[in-house]
Design an enzyme around this catalytic site. Sequence first.
Site, mmCIF file in Angstrom:
data_model
loop_
_atom_site.group_PDB
_atom_site.id
_atom_site.type_symbol
_atom_site.label_atom_id
_atom_site.label_comp_id
_atom_site.label_asym_id
_atom_site.label_seq_id
_atom_site.Cartn_x
_atom_site.Cartn_y
_atom_site.Cartn_z
ATOM 1 N N HIS A 74 -7.455 -3.890 -4.038
ATOM 2 C CA HIS A 74 -6.335 -3.373 -3.267
ATOM 3 C C HIS A 74 -6.155 -4.242 -2.016
ATOM 4 C CE1 HIS A 74 -3.501 -0.210 -2.209
ATOM 5 N NE2 HIS A 74 -3.964 -0.242 -0.967
ATOM 6 N N ASP A 89 -8.557 -2.798 -8.355
ATOM 7 C CA ASP A 89 -8.206 -1.805 -7.338
ATOM 8 C C ASP A 89 -8.643 -0.422 -7.825
ATOM 9 O OD1 ASP A 89 -7.012 -0.014 -5.585
ATOM 10 O OD2 ASP A 89 -5.071 -1.032 -5.563
ATOM 11 N N CYS A 121 0.857 -1.194 0.000
ATOM 12 C CA CYS A 121 0.000 0.000 0.000
ATOM 13 C C CYS A 121 0.892 1.242 0.000
ATOM 14 C CB CYS A 121 -0.943 -0.070 1.205
ATOM 15 S SG CYS A 121 -2.097 1.301 1.408
#
Length: 293
Positions: free
Chosen positions: A261, A225, A168
Amino acid sequence: MDGDNISFDQIVSRRRALLGSAALGTTFALAAQPIQAQTMIVTPSDGLAAGTVQVKTKDGKEMMAYRAMPASGTGFGTILVVQEIFGVHAHIADICRRFAKVGYYAIAPDLYFRKGDATKVSDIQTLMKDFVSQTPDEQVMNDLDSTAAFAKGEGKADATKLGITGFCWGGRIAWLYDAHNPAIKAAVAWYGPLGYKPSANTPNNPPDVVKQLHGPVLGLYGGADPGIPQEQVEKMRAALKDSGNPAAAKSQIHVYPDAPHAFNADYRPSYRKEAAEDGWKRCLAWFKANGVT
């Protein structure tokens, strides 16, 4: 454990029973709730030297980090592990132990420490406003330099076999740090943002630094994502291809078409087992193939 979500207190108790009560990496971030117990991976520390260490930063501060390595031996390949936006919580510590179990020295510094304990913040908006946006890239680069120096100073890690991985927020940092540190042999960026709005604290995005990459980077992204559109991923591919930099040309991006994600975050609903397991195999193979072993 059964397939239902379990409470934060139960997770804390289980972690402490397995790992002891070290201050860093034993609990989950409040903003990352709820925890998905049925998919959560817990890597025990048997056979490892694992726990919290103190890293002296360039500005003279003491930064906590979670470090794991085999309990015996020396000359381990070194992996800098860069946190999600949630800080160095139990999942990031577990990632360090996973690397240690296959023979690495892995260390995750608390890169938000000047702003407080990110794991105690209960909402993502506050994390973004008070931690992420207030942590300058230059400071992060310096703190990672200090972490690499600490690893070398312990005498167990081989500083010539240096890699970095991040998740991330940390995935973006992995790209940037590869361009920053000439000692980096390879990097693996898990769903790292590619298109932050430039600011004084975050002046560059990964496509801006491809010409400066030192080691090849493996980017692992989810095709589903919404925060990292595929247009950005394709722009990154093109930037790598057109850079004229051998390390960039050797870099690769792999997309899991249906993955969201944070597909490697086994403690969250976003976890996708097949993509996560394949990504981990690719990660280890990437480091091995590029001299981080």
